[in-house]
Design a protein around this motif. Structure first.
Motif, PDB file in Angstrom:
ATOM      1  N   ASP A   1      11.682   0.011   0.469  1.00  0.00           N
ATOM      2  CA  ASP A   1      12.168   0.792  -0.747  1.00  0.00           C
ATOM      3  C   ASP A   1      11.279   1.947  -1.076  1.00  0.00           C
ATOM      4  O   ASP A   1       9.800   1.910  -1.133  1.00  0.00           O
ATOM      5  N   TRP A   2      11.950   2.878  -0.932  1.00  0.00           N
ATOM      6  CA  TRP A   2      11.325   4.417  -1.253  1.00  0.00           C
ATOM      7  C   TRP A   2      11.216   4.885  -2.670  1.00  0.00           C
ATOM      8  O   TRP A   2      12.552   4.906  -3.101  1.00  0.00           O
ATOM      9  N   PHE A   3      10.403   5.413  -3.306  1.00  0.00           N
ATOM     10  CA  PHE A   3      10.214   6.021  -4.540  1.00  0.00           C
ATOM     11  C   PHE A   3       9.914   7.600  -4.386  1.00  0.00           C
ATOM     12  O   PHE A   3       9.052   7.783  -3.367  1.00  0.00           O
ATOM     13  N   LEU A   4      10.669   8.296  -5.353  1.00  0.00           N
ATOM     14  CA  LEU A   4      10.240   9.829  -5.305  1.00  0.00           C
ATOM     15  C   LEU A   4       8.946   9.883  -6.026  1.00  0.00           C
ATOM     16  O   LEU A   4       8.621   9.329  -6.974  1.00  0.00           O
TER      17      LEU A   4
ATOM     18  N   LEU B   1       0.909  -1.183   0.195  1.00  0.00           N
ATOM     19  CA  LEU B   1      -0.014  -0.103  -0.072  1.00  0.00           C
ATOM     20  C   LEU B   1       0.796   1.281  -0.062  1.00  0.00           C
ATOM     21  O   LEU B   1       2.109   1.149   0.193  1.00  0.00           O
ATOM     22  N   PHE B   2       0.178   2.399  -0.207  1.00  0.00           N
ATOM     23  CA  PHE B   2       1.074   3.396  -0.428  1.00  0.00           C
ATOM     24  C   PHE B   2       1.340   4.203   0.733  1.00  0.00           C
ATOM     25  O   PHE B   2       0.554   4.529   1.574  1.00  0.00           O
ATOM     26  N   HIS B   3       2.762   4.187   1.084  1.00  0.00           N
ATOM     27  CA  HIS B   3       2.915   5.087   2.558  1.00  0.00           C
ATOM     28  C   HIS B   3       3.739   6.226   1.744  1.00  0.00           C
ATOM     29  O   HIS B   3       4.783   6.171   0.861  1.00  0.00           O
ATOM     30  N   SER B   4       3.388   7.439   2.051  1.00  0.00           N
ATOM     31  CA  SER B   4       4.063   8.588   1.621  1.00  0.00           C
ATOM     32  C   SER B   4       4.464   9.602   2.565  1.00  0.00           C
ATOM     33  O   SER B   4       3.750   9.664   3.572  1.00  0.00           O
ATOM     34  N   CYS B   5       5.628   9.737   2.588  1.00  0.00           N
ATOM     35  CA  CYS B   5       6.216  10.373   3.766  1.00  0.00           C
ATOM     36  C   CYS B   5       6.753  11.840   2.984  1.00  0.00           C
ATOM     37  O   CYS B   5       7.118  11.907   2.111  1.00  0.00           O
TER      38      CYS B   5
ATOM     39  N   PHE C   1      -8.170   3.455  -5.395  1.00  0.00           N
ATOM     40  CA  PHE C   1      -6.756   3.182  -5.786  1.00  0.00           C
ATOM     41  C   PHE C   1      -6.711   1.729  -6.011  1.00  0.00           C
ATOM     42  O   PHE C   1      -6.957   0.659  -5.498  1.00  0.00           O
ATOM     43  N   ILE C   2      -5.960   1.445  -7.060  1.00  0.00           N
ATOM     44  CA  ILE C   2      -5.634  -0.085  -7.385  1.00  0.00           C
ATOM     45  C   ILE C   2      -4.420  -0.632  -6.489  1.00  0.00           C
ATOM     46  O   ILE C   2      -4.615  -2.013  -6.066  1.00  0.00           O
ATOM     47  N   GLY C   3      -3.570  -0.139  -6.369  1.00  0.00           N
ATOM     48  CA  GLY C   3      -2.317  -0.506  -5.452  1.00  0.00           C
ATOM     49  C   GLY C   3      -1.249  -0.712  -6.494  1.00  0.00           C
ATOM     50  O   GLY C   3      -0.265  -1.561  -6.188  1.00  0.00           O
ATOM     51  N   ASP C   4      -1.173  -0.275  -7.600  1.00  0.00           N
ATOM     52  CA  ASP C   4      -0.028  -0.396  -8.594  1.00  0.00           C
ATOM     53  C   ASP C   4       0.177   0.643  -9.094  1.00  0.00           C
ATOM     54  O   ASP C   4      -0.531   1.352 -10.027  1.00  0.00           O
ATOM     55  N   PRO C   5       1.449   1.386  -9.120  1.00  0.00           N
ATOM     56  CA  PRO C   5       1.727   2.760  -9.656  1.00  0.00           C
ATOM     57  C   PRO C   5       1.906   2.854 -11.072  1.00  0.00           C
ATOM     58  O   PRO C   5       1.528   4.104 -11.654  1.00  0.00           O
TER      59      PRO C   5
ATOM     60  N   LEU D   1       7.652  11.014  -0.704  1.00  0.00           N
ATOM     61  CA  LEU D   1       8.439   9.560  -1.139  1.00  0.00           C
ATOM     62  C   LEU D   1       7.222   8.731  -0.671  1.00  0.00           C
ATOM     63  O   LEU D   1       6.232   9.014  -0.192  1.00  0.00           O
ATOM     64  N   TYR D   2       7.327   7.694  -1.916  1.00  0.00           N
ATOM     65  CA  TYR D   2       6.139   6.664  -1.470  1.00  0.00           C
ATOM     66  C   TYR D   2       6.913   5.377  -1.397  1.00  0.00           C
ATOM     67  O   TYR D   2       8.140   5.228  -1.873  1.00  0.00           O
ATOM     68  N   SER D   3       6.187   4.465  -0.828  1.00  0.00           N
ATOM     69  CA  SER D   3       6.712   3.029  -0.487  1.00  0.00           C
ATOM     70  C   SER D   3       5.701   2.078  -0.340  1.00  0.00           C
ATOM     71  O   SER D   3       4.586   2.483   0.194  1.00  0.00           O
TER      72      SER D   3
END
Lengths: 253, 519
Positions: free
Chosen positions: A57-60, A32-36, A80-84, A50-52
């Protein structure tokens, strides 16, 4: 300072429920998306999201631009589907010409879920991020910084919506009359007040733990909870929800 | 000084002295004292006391004089300490923590209808939901209080419904026989009284009778069956008194399906909505609880089995009883998390009618209800056949998909140690409804706003078209205004008629006169 946003997707995923004290960790829930949000020198300006999925693993997250917001508002619907990399498609049919000669032209808007996430986080920041009055100050150079001397709101202040600000660039502040502006302290009152929100009553303010903690819940973004312990500098908010705005709010009050 | 000048000088000196005296009499803005009075008092003090070395101690004396005049503006009374909210709450919650003195050891070891809330709380935490350990513990104690005061047979924590002003903690309890019936009787009596009163009113003033006949009311389900299978108690905060919710009527359920309202947190608030909701917030809360229970109360397949009383001849009516399967072995957690077919509903589906068991309303089967977004699956609204919902204990995999979202999301609490994890289920249709299963244990909880997922947006139902006020026919339609020619023609005709009449009268009159003369 880190604010967390957890968006529930329908693919899978679970979340920590809002309760006081706010959950210290939103980690450990895969997919699930965690965004910080990382913040730089100016707390208002320099934001990085950022999301993870797994807090490892974090993505910008891309910055939300106006065109992106427009595209997302057109195309992305539902949960949301859960797939970026999931692409939302939206077919818009424009009619050109008149009568029988009308030509139908379809315009397909495609939006990636990653962009939708960026826009959603941006919107939540714009509409529902909350700080107590005085927690941030604007210095004479116009830089917004954390107020290290902030001692918390008093018990009576914490019971009023006027003491809480939107932590985003002010929109209504300059529309106020001079009489109202005169009473404001430029170093502190540089943000929009929650009590000016439309519709009235889009926030639920409650006291918990025998009125030792003040809990604000947004009714516009169901799942956003803010807490503040009066007379202490502790405050924060978390969004745990499905990432959709509650557009039915006017009917529900 | 010379006498001539002296007078003038004297005058001037007097004037100076007077102005100086006024200056000295000017009271200070700070202490409201003036120098003149102060010096007077000081000198009086010197005269009274006549101390030695006056010149040395004059400053101290001056200060003493000032101090003596100090007015205490602050009240010397101490503020009464106000009882804080914390104290009030502590006072109310104190009862939860007190142990009954006469409780014997045996009683405590007896089987209790209370669930093991700490254990449930632990598993819920694993599943990622819950109220937090401290609150869970308080709720547990409050449940204990409820069980003791109401002598309940079975009681469980149903969940928590958030409201704008405060939240409700909801406890579900099995209905106890005997107690409910009285309530119903009193209600019926009250209704009968109302009807009588109405009929009396109608006798008194003869207003035109409305020809509108309300559609037949769907009868309420008896307590202990269907939507009223369990009774629910709510409280705002653990320690505060539990309030029993009234039983739900089908009309309330149908109305609740059509509205979207937040709970306020006060049970007696009227629900202002369109279509109008019959009842106040307590009824609305109860209706939502019934809907949520019907939609989201799930258990692992095989945990419950159908009641044995159900024979083959009773195939028509959906079975509504079940019992715990003693042979249930538990389903592996991974399987529970992977397939929805290993979960079953153990609360009856609510039909369009607002009841769990269909009832034939003699004249018309039921109001066709266009509201499509109801529970999982619905039949065509104008089906004359009796409505049949999915049978009890039907698996979740048969739940219909709504708004392109799967109705349930499942997951495993920890992918790293699946041996010790629990399978958790989240409802997407009722955001806030969760279930977990671990071996033979399972539990459902709801923590949320008590609202169903409404898809892309809720549009309130439109009021029906206004009825015609009266039947319109030729006898009440207005004529066209006559034109000028028509009016003139009519006038001429009238005048002619009048003239003819006058002539007639004139001849009559002469005849009469003649007759009178004869007499």
């Amino acid at each position: 300072m880190v604010f967390a946003v957890v968006i529930l997707s329908s693919l899978s995923g679970f979340f920590v429920l809002d309760s006081y004290p706010a959950p210290s960790s939103v980690c450990g829930y895969p997919l699930l998306f965690h965004s910080c949000e990382g913040r730089g020198e100016d707390e208002l300006e320099d934001k990085k999201n950022l999301y993870s999925f797994n807090c490892m693993d974090w993505f910008l997250l891309p910055l939300a631009t106006d065109s992106m917001i427009e595209q997302v508002s057109k195309a992305a619907k539902g949960r949301f589907i859960g797939d970026p990399s999931h692409v939302y498609e939206h077919l818009e049919i424009h009619k050109q010409g008149e009568g029988d000669k009308a030509e139908e032209e379809g315009i397909v808007t495609k939006v990636k879920e990653e962009n939708r996430l960026a826009v959603t986080v941006h919107q939540i920041d714009e509409e529902a991020s909350v700080v107590p009055r005085g927690a941030f100050v604007k210095n004479p150079h116009g830089l917004v910084q954390m107020n290290r001397t902030f001692g918390g709101l008093s018990q009576s202040e914490a019971g009023k919506l006027d003491s809480f600000f939107h932590f985003c660039k002010p929109k209504n502040l300059n529309k106020k009359s001079i009489l109202e502006m005169g009473e404001l302290n430029p170093a502190i009152d540089f943000l929009d007040v929650l009590s000016d929100d439309i519709p009235k009553g889009s926030w639920s303010l409650q006291f918990e733990c025998a009125s030792r903690a003040c809990v604000l819940r947004s009714l516009l973004w169901l799942g956003l909870t803010f807490y503040h312990v009066p007379m202490t500098p502790q405050h924060g908010y978390i969004y745990i929800g499905d990432g959709t705005k509650n557009l039915d709010l006017p009917f529900m009050l | 000084m010379d006498p001539p000048d002296g007078n003038q000088d004297f005058q001037r000196a007097l004037q100076l002295a007077a102005s100086f005296k006024t200056f000295m009499l000017k009271s200070s803005t700070k202490s409201n004292l003036n120098l003149y009075d102060h010096l007077t008092r000081l000198l009086i003090k010197v005269m009274d006391e006549q101390p030695q070395n006056v010149a040395d101690v004059i400053e101290d004396m001056s200060r003493d004089v000032k101090r003596g005049l100090f007015e205490d503006t602050q009240s010397s009374l101490r503020d009464l300490p106000q009882t804080t909210a914390a104290e009030l709450l502590a006072e109310q919650q104190r009862l939860l923590f007190s142990r009954p003195e006469d409780a014997e050891q045996e009683n405590e070891l007896m089987e209790t209808p209370l669930p093991n809330v700490s254990e449930i709380g632990f598993y819920l935490e694993q599943a990622g939901v819950g109220l937090g350990r401290e609150e869970m513990q308080r709720v547990f104690l409050a449940l204990k209080q409820l069980v003791e005061s109401q002598a309940l047979v079975r009681c469980r924590l149903w969940g928590k419904i958030l409201g704008i002003e405060s939240s409700y903690i909801v406890a579900e309890a099995d209905y106890r026989e005997g107690e409910e019936d009285e309530e119903q009787i009193t209600e019926e009596v009250a209704e009968a009284d109302e009807r009588e009163a109405e009929s009396q009113e109608n006798d008194m003033d003869l207003l035109p009778q409305s020809t509108y006949k309300p559609p037949p009311v769907v009868p309420k389900e008896a307590t202990g069956t269907g939507t009223n299978k369990s009774v629910y108690y709510v409280c705002k905060e653990p320690g505060l008194p539990w309030v029993k919710l009234p039983s739900v009527t089908p009309a309330q359920i149908t109305a609740a399906r059509q509205i979207r309202k937040f709970f306020t947190g006060r049970l007696d608030t009227p629900v202002v909505s369109y279509p109008p909701f019959p009842g106040n917030e307590a009824n609305y809360l109860r209706a939502q609880i019934a809907r949520i229970s019907a939609g989201t109360q799930v258990s692992p397949q095989g945990f419950f089995q159908a009641g044995e009383e159900e024979g083959d001849e009773e195939d028509e009516t959906p079975r509504d009883t079940y019992e715990v399967n003693p042979d249930f072995e538990g389903i592996p957690v991974t399987e529970m998390a992977d397939s929805l077919s290993s979960w079953v509903h153990h609360v009856q589906h609510i039909l369009q009618q607002g009841r769990c068991t269909w009832v034939n309303l003699a004249v018309k089967p039921e109001d066709p209800n266009e509201d499509g977004e109801d529970e999982e699956k619905e039949e065509e609204p104008d089906e004359p056949e009796p409505e049949v919902g999915p049978p009890l204990l039907s698996p979740l995999s048969q739940d219909a998909e709504m708004f392109n979202t799967p109705p349930w999301s499942s997951k495993i609490s920890s992918a790293l140690t699946p041996q010790h994890s629990v399978a958790a289920l989240r409802s997407n249709l009722w955001p806030g409804a969760y279930a977990y299963a671990c071996g033979k244990k399972f539990e459902n909880i709801y923590v949320g706003w008590g609202l169903k997922y409404a898809g892309e947006g809720y549009s309130p139902s439109v009021p029906p078209l206004p009825q015609k006020e009266y039947p319109s026919g030729p006898e009440i339609t207005e004529d066209l205004d006559p034109s000028l020619e028509e009016e003139q023609a009519l006038q001429e005709a009238l005048e002619e008629q009048q003239a003819a009449q006058e002539e007639m009268e004139a001849t009559d009159a002469t005849d009469e006169e003649e007759e009178e003369d004869d007499n």
